[in-house]
Enzyme design. Structure first.
Site, PDB file in Angstrom:
ATOM      1  N   THR A  33       0.823  -1.200   0.000  1.00  0.00           N
ATOM      2  CA  THR A  33       0.000   0.000   0.000  1.00  0.00           C
ATOM      3  C   THR A  33       0.860   1.253   0.000  1.00  0.00           C
ATOM      4  O   THR A  33       1.978   1.276   0.502  1.00  0.00           O
ATOM      5  CB  THR A  33      -0.961   0.054   1.211  1.00  0.00           C
ATOM      6  OG1 THR A  33      -0.288   0.594   2.352  1.00  0.00           O
ATOM      7  CG2 THR A  33      -1.528  -1.323   1.532  1.00  0.00           C
ATOM      8  N   ASP A  57      -4.795   5.477   2.304  1.00  0.00           N
ATOM      9  CA  ASP A  57      -4.502   6.420   3.379  1.00  0.00           C
ATOM     10  C   ASP A  57      -4.983   5.736   4.656  1.00  0.00           C
ATOM     11  O   ASP A  57      -6.183   5.549   4.851  1.00  0.00           O
ATOM     12  CB  ASP A  57      -5.252   7.733   3.142  1.00  0.00           C
ATOM     13  CG  ASP A  57      -5.046   8.742   4.266  1.00  0.00           C
ATOM     14  OD1 ASP A  57      -4.444   8.379   5.304  1.00  0.00           O
ATOM     15  OD2 ASP A  57      -5.503   9.886   4.131  1.00  0.00           O
ATOM     16  N   ASN A  84       3.759  -0.314   8.666  1.00  0.00           N
ATOM     17  CA  ASN A  84       4.925   0.538   8.500  1.00  0.00           C
ATOM     18  C   ASN A  84       4.559   2.008   8.260  1.00  0.00           C
ATOM     19  O   ASN A  84       5.356   2.890   8.525  1.00  0.00           O
ATOM     20  CB  ASN A  84       5.776   0.026   7.328  1.00  0.00           C
ATOM     21  CG  ASN A  84       6.902   0.967   6.962  1.00  0.00           C
ATOM     22  OD1 ASN A  84       7.836   1.168   7.726  1.00  0.00           O
ATOM     23  ND2 ASN A  84       6.806   1.570   5.778  1.00  0.00           N
ATOM     24  N   SER A 135       7.588   0.091  15.396  1.00  0.00           N
ATOM     25  CA  SER A 135       7.679   1.041  16.495  1.00  0.00           C
ATOM     26  C   SER A 135       8.974   1.819  16.307  1.00  0.00           C
ATOM     27  O   SER A 135       9.253   2.308  15.221  1.00  0.00           O
ATOM     28  CB  SER A 135       7.637   0.295  17.839  1.00  0.00           C
ATOM     29  OG  SER A 135       7.774   1.171  18.925  1.00  0.00           O
ATOM     30  N   TYR A 149       5.506  12.228  18.962  1.00  0.00           N
ATOM     31  CA  TYR A 149       5.908  11.024  18.236  1.00  0.00           C
ATOM     32  C   TYR A 149       6.118   9.877  19.214  1.00  0.00           C
ATOM     33  O   TYR A 149       5.638   8.763  18.987  1.00  0.00           O
ATOM     34  CB  TYR A 149       7.185  11.291  17.445  1.00  0.00           C
ATOM     35  CG  TYR A 149       7.774  10.040  16.807  1.00  0.00           C
ATOM     36  CD1 TYR A 149       7.201   9.489  15.668  1.00  0.00           C
ATOM     37  CD2 TYR A 149       8.896   9.417  17.355  1.00  0.00           C
ATOM     38  CE1 TYR A 149       7.729   8.349  15.084  1.00  0.00           C
ATOM     39  CE2 TYR A 149       9.428   8.282  16.781  1.00  0.00           C
ATOM     40  CZ  TYR A 149       8.841   7.752  15.646  1.00  0.00           C
ATOM     41  OH  TYR A 149       9.353   6.613  15.071  1.00  0.00           O
ATOM     42  N   LYS A 153       4.263   6.050  19.497  1.00  0.00           N
ATOM     43  CA  LYS A 153       4.966   4.768  19.488  1.00  0.00           C
ATOM     44  C   LYS A 153       4.808   4.027  20.805  1.00  0.00           C
ATOM     45  O   LYS A 153       4.675   2.799  20.817  1.00  0.00           O
ATOM     46  CB  LYS A 153       6.451   4.977  19.151  1.00  0.00           C
ATOM     47  CG  LYS A 153       6.681   5.462  17.725  1.00  0.00           C
ATOM     48  CD  LYS A 153       6.063   4.525  16.696  1.00  0.00           C
ATOM     49  CE  LYS A 153       6.352   4.949  15.267  1.00  0.00           C
ATOM     50  NZ  LYS A 153       5.716   4.054  14.264  1.00  0.00           N
ATOM     51  N   THR A 184      17.041   7.001   6.306  1.00  0.00           N
ATOM     52  CA  THR A 184      15.829   7.157   5.499  1.00  0.00           C
ATOM     53  C   THR A 184      15.445   8.635   5.536  1.00  0.00           C
ATOM     54  O   THR A 184      16.158   9.458   6.112  1.00  0.00           O
ATOM     55  CB  THR A 184      14.673   6.318   6.075  1.00  0.00           C
ATOM     56  OG1 THR A 184      14.298   6.849   7.359  1.00  0.00           O
ATOM     57  CG2 THR A 184      15.094   4.859   6.240  1.00  0.00           C
TER      58      THR A 184
END
Length: 271
Positions: A33, A57, A84, A135, A149, A153, A184
């Site tokens: 996705t 979404d 993810n 996580s 954030y 998590k 990333t």
């Protein structure tokens, strides 16, 4: 080993893309996705019918359920769900707006929850399955400027620990993937930021200086670990990715234990 069907959210880039390609390379089926499935064109061209691109979404609960139905309709099962999709929001707690807080929780918590809820009926029917929740090292410790954030998590850590106890009776396994810092775009183009308050500039600048020396992991090196966790009969509930998480976490957990013990008499008197 029996071939598996994977459903991976946030497959257009980063970890999701790497793990989708790793599964496809060894002959697995992948429902991938992304908000924009044009980003998956190259994988579709290379792997054909083995990949099912799905526009999704995760903030849309109905769309999450529909994505799972599409995967099951195409591949007859979902053996592995990797949650993810998500992003990081930077802002000191005083700086975070209501909209920013809600958007962070909507995607990182509720989006993951909707996917779990959508896939569980199928996994229960199969009497098998494996849910991998992305996580972070930030799901077990915290840093300044990432409070909301961390909240997202830590929430998923709690949900998945409960989940693991609820669904093991159905042959369903649960693993929390806890990466350290990787090269990333998580902290760059994929991140969002609050409007800064001058009072925090000293700490903000000190953190930037420290961050300049940070050693980032190679995201491509994580594929082998994910494949191994998916393949083993008894996967761990939690898995760090990278060299540094354990050495960072151990003193923090030791300090927590020391504090609880130091205040044990006060705690017992509160009984």
């Amino acid at each position: 080993m029996k071939s598996k069907v994977w459903l991976i959210t946030g497959s257009s880039k980063g970890f999701g893309r790497i793990w989708a390609e790793a599964a496809l390379k060894r002959g697995e089926k992948v429902a991938a996705t992304a908000r924009n499935i044009d980003a998956l064109t190259e994988l579709v061209s290379q792997y054909g019918e083995s990949i099912l691109p799905i526009a999704l979404d995760v903030n849309n609960r109905a769309a999450c359920f529909e994505a799972v139905e599409q995967a099951v309709s195409k591949f007859r099962a979902v053996d592995v769900l990797i949650n993810n999709a998500g992003f990081g929001h930077f802002g000191f707690v005083e700086e975070i707006s209501e909209t920013e807080a809600r958007e962070q929780m909507e995607t990182n918590v509720f989006g993951s929850l909707w996917m779990i809820q959508a896939v569980l009926p199928h996994m229960r029917k199969q009497n098998s399955g494996h849910i991998l929740q992305v996580s972070s090292i930030g799901g077990v410790m915290a840093f300044p400027s990432l409070g909301i954030y961390h909240a997202s998590k830590w929430a998923m850590e709690g949900i998945c620990e409960s989940l693991s106890q609820e669904v093991s009776q159905f042959g369903i396994k649960t693993t929390l993937i806890e990466p350290a810092a990787y090269a990333t775009d998580w902290s760059t183009s994929s991140a969002s930021h609050s409007i800064s308050i001058d009072a925090y500039d000293g700490l903000r600048n000190a953190m930037r200086a420290n961050g300049a020396n940070m050693v980032f992991g190679d995201p491509n090196a994580t594929a082998e670990a994910i494949l191994k966790v998916v393949d083993v009969e008894n996967p761990p509930l939690r898995l760090f990715l990278g060299k540094f998480p354990l050495m960072m976490i151990e003193p923090i957990y030791n300090k927590r234990l020391e504090t609880w013990k130091e205040w044990q008499e006060v705690s017992e008197n509160a009984q």
